[in-house]
Design an enzyme around this catalytic site. Structure first.
Site, PDB file in Angstrom:
ATOM      1  N   GLU A 153      49.495   1.096  15.369  1.00  0.00           N
ATOM      2  CA  GLU A 153      50.865   1.104  14.815  1.00  0.00           C
ATOM      3  C   GLU A 153      51.848   1.841  15.729  1.00  0.00           C
ATOM      4  OE1 GLU A 153      51.711   1.672  10.719  1.00  0.00           O
ATOM      5  OE2 GLU A 153      49.937   0.583  10.029  1.00  0.00           O
ATOM      6  N   HIS A 175      43.520  -2.995  15.445  1.00  0.00           N
ATOM      7  CA  HIS A 175      44.026  -2.775  14.091  1.00  0.00           C
ATOM      8  C   HIS A 175      43.766  -4.062  13.331  1.00  0.00           C
ATOM      9  CE1 HIS A 175      47.611  -1.368  11.360  1.00  0.00           C
ATOM     10  NE2 HIS A 175      46.456  -1.402  10.721  1.00  0.00           N
ATOM     11  N   PRO A 189      43.457  -5.714   1.150  1.00  0.00           N
ATOM     12  CA  PRO A 189      42.104  -5.554   0.583  1.00  0.00           C
ATOM     13  C   PRO A 189      41.551  -6.829  -0.044  1.00  0.00           C
ATOM     14  CG  PRO A 189      43.748  -4.395  -0.759  1.00  0.00           C
ATOM     15  CD  PRO A 189      44.434  -4.813   0.496  1.00  0.00           C
ATOM     16  N   ASP A 231      41.643   1.086  13.277  1.00  0.00           N
ATOM     17  CA  ASP A 231      41.865   1.053  11.845  1.00  0.00           C
ATOM     18  C   ASP A 231      41.325  -0.294  11.396  1.00  0.00           C
ATOM     19  OD1 ASP A 231      42.710   0.815   9.266  1.00  0.00           O
ATOM     20  OD2 ASP A 231      44.840   1.137   9.666  1.00  0.00           O
ATOM     21  N   ASN A 249      40.591  -1.128   8.310  1.00  0.00           N
ATOM     22  CA  ASN A 249      40.993  -1.435   6.941  1.00  0.00           C
ATOM     23  C   ASN A 249      39.800  -1.902   6.105  1.00  0.00           C
ATOM     24  OD1 ASN A 249      43.840  -0.936   6.363  1.00  0.00           O
ATOM     25  ND2 ASN A 249      44.238  -2.311   8.087  1.00  0.00           N
ATOM     26  N   ASN A 270      42.499   7.845   5.140  1.00  0.00           N
ATOM     27  CA  ASN A 270      43.787   7.363   4.639  1.00  0.00           C
ATOM     28  C   ASN A 270      43.978   7.948   3.245  1.00  0.00           C
ATOM     29  OD1 ASN A 270      45.227   4.920   2.917  1.00  0.00           O
ATOM     30  ND2 ASN A 270      46.105   5.173   4.944  1.00  0.00           N
ATOM     31  N   PHE A 292      45.672   4.925  -2.833  1.00  0.00           N
ATOM     32  CA  PHE A 292      44.380   4.705  -2.176  1.00  0.00           C
ATOM     33  C   PHE A 292      43.946   5.970  -1.448  1.00  0.00           C
ATOM     34  CE2 PHE A 292      41.830   3.791   1.537  1.00  0.00           C
ATOM     35  CZ  PHE A 292      40.802   3.053   0.980  1.00  0.00           C
TER      36      PHE A 292
END
Length: 373
Positions: free
Chosen positions: A74, A184, A189, A239, A241, A297, A302
């Site tokens: 990012e 990234h 989700p 990241d 995710n 995170n 979350f």
């Protein structure tokens, strides 16, 4: 009050005084300026959400850790070219490589400079950059004949413009090489299938890129020769995710995943959903030996671990790890970012040691890494 400093966790006691084969890696999603809005982060004071404030915290944080290799996600193109890039190069002895998300290619200059992407910084006094490579997931999907027959590729994968950056670094003193990847992965989700497909393409592309760097470059003909892509020391940051119970984590750590894995859902992705996924590397998450951090995170909606530093455990050993954030502090705050933490993610960091690579007969010994720590 600010939390206590994060403690270092010793994974393996090192009695050797020779630091030639050690190096440190930092991974950090810094929260791009354009995503840090008061609508999303309404619990954060506006002054603490302001980019000028967060920027200085990010710069000081990264420079204080003084890692040999820094992988950031990012990062806006403008910030790489200006504030962040300048600070890391001028004050931290770093050179870097950056690529924005694919959408940047379709934009006018002003809009393009606000697009975020992935950056890898490395200590310029320690490493030479041998080659860098960009993987654009949506473009790579188009190049696969088995994917072209899938409507799901066009509807779900092609619409996501995430990227991965790959570089090969050569130690100036020892000539040992290391492949570093920073990516990234798509955020939603509900799109576990897209994440799996992206990471599958990442590992396919990584193998192709690694195969070009098994022999020493012409600039350093006396460097080591690696027997295969599995012998080239490799670090994969990002990241992702994805939680530790996800298909992505299972695939990376176990080297294979079934074609009917639940994360694929009912979607069709060519060979991935008819034959399954596999990769050649022996990968582990650096934190897996002590247990993944409770959070990387932290927001009101979350709290969990999404960021990882993966390493080839047949070529590298983990020596120490940056521990988590104090739990008493976490219990008192709503979420990140806040005045003490400039992103909704926290940096993770590992110190690793290079194992002695396999060598050809008559080859000079000890192609390790030299650390300034």
């Amino acid at each position: 009050m600010p939390p206590p400093h994060r403690e270092w966790i010793t994974v393996e006691n090192d009695t050797s005084e020779d630091d030639q084969d050690k190096f440190t890696v930092l991974c950090y999603n810094i929260l791009c300026e354009k995503y840090a809005t008061s609508q999303v982060y309404g619990y954060t004071p506006s002054w603490a959400l302001n980019w000028d404030y967060r920027k200085e915290l990010i710069i000081s944080e990264v420079l204080n850790y003084n890692a040999d290799i820094v992988c950031l996600q990012e990062v806006a193109m403008k910030q790489y070219e200006e504030a962040l890039g300048d600070a890391f190069k001028d004050r931290g002895d770093y050179d870097g490589v950056f690529f924005p998300k694919s959408r940047a290619k379709t934009m006018a200059d002003k809009e393009r400079r606000a697009v975020d992407g992935c950056a890898i910084f490395y200590k310029a006094s320690k490493y030479d950059l041998i080659e860098h490579h960009l993987l654009e997931y949506n473009q790579k999907a188009l190049q696969r004949p088995d994917f072209k027959a899938s409507d799901d590729i066009y509807n779900r994968v092609m619409t996501k413009d995430n990227v991965a950056v790959m570089i090969v670094l050569e130690n100036k003193e020892t000539l040992a090489r290391v492949l570093v990847v920073n990516s990234h992965i798509h955020w939603d989700p509900h799109d576990a299938d897209v994440k799996l497909v992206q990471v599958g393409m990442l590992m396919d592309e990584l193998d192709k890129f690694a195969s070009k760097h098994l022999k020493p470059p012409t600039t350093s003909p006396h460097g080591p020769t690696y027997a295969s892509t599995t012998q080239l020391p490799t670090i994969i940051c990002g990241d992702f995710n994805s939680l530790p119970d996800s298909g992505v984590y299972e695939f990376l750590s176990k080297s294979t995943i079934r074609q009917d894995h639940a994360d694929f859902g009912n979607y069709m992705y060519g060979n991935y959903t008819t034959e399954g996924l596999s990769h050649k590397l022996s990968l582990k998450s650096t934190y897996s030996s002590v247990g993944e951090l409770d959070i990387t995170n932290y927001t009101p909606g979350f709290k969990g671990t999404l960021d990882y530093i993966w390493y080839t455990n047949n070529t590298l050993d983990v020596m120490s790890l940056l521990g988590g954030v104090n739990q008493e502090y976490l219990d008192k705050v709503v979420g990140f970012p806040n005045p003490h933490f400039p992103s909704d993610h926290i940096p993770i960091m590992a110190e690793v040691r290079l194992k002695s690579p396999r060598r050809e007969k008559n080859e000079e010994p000890n192609f390790g890494f030299n650390s300034r720590r």
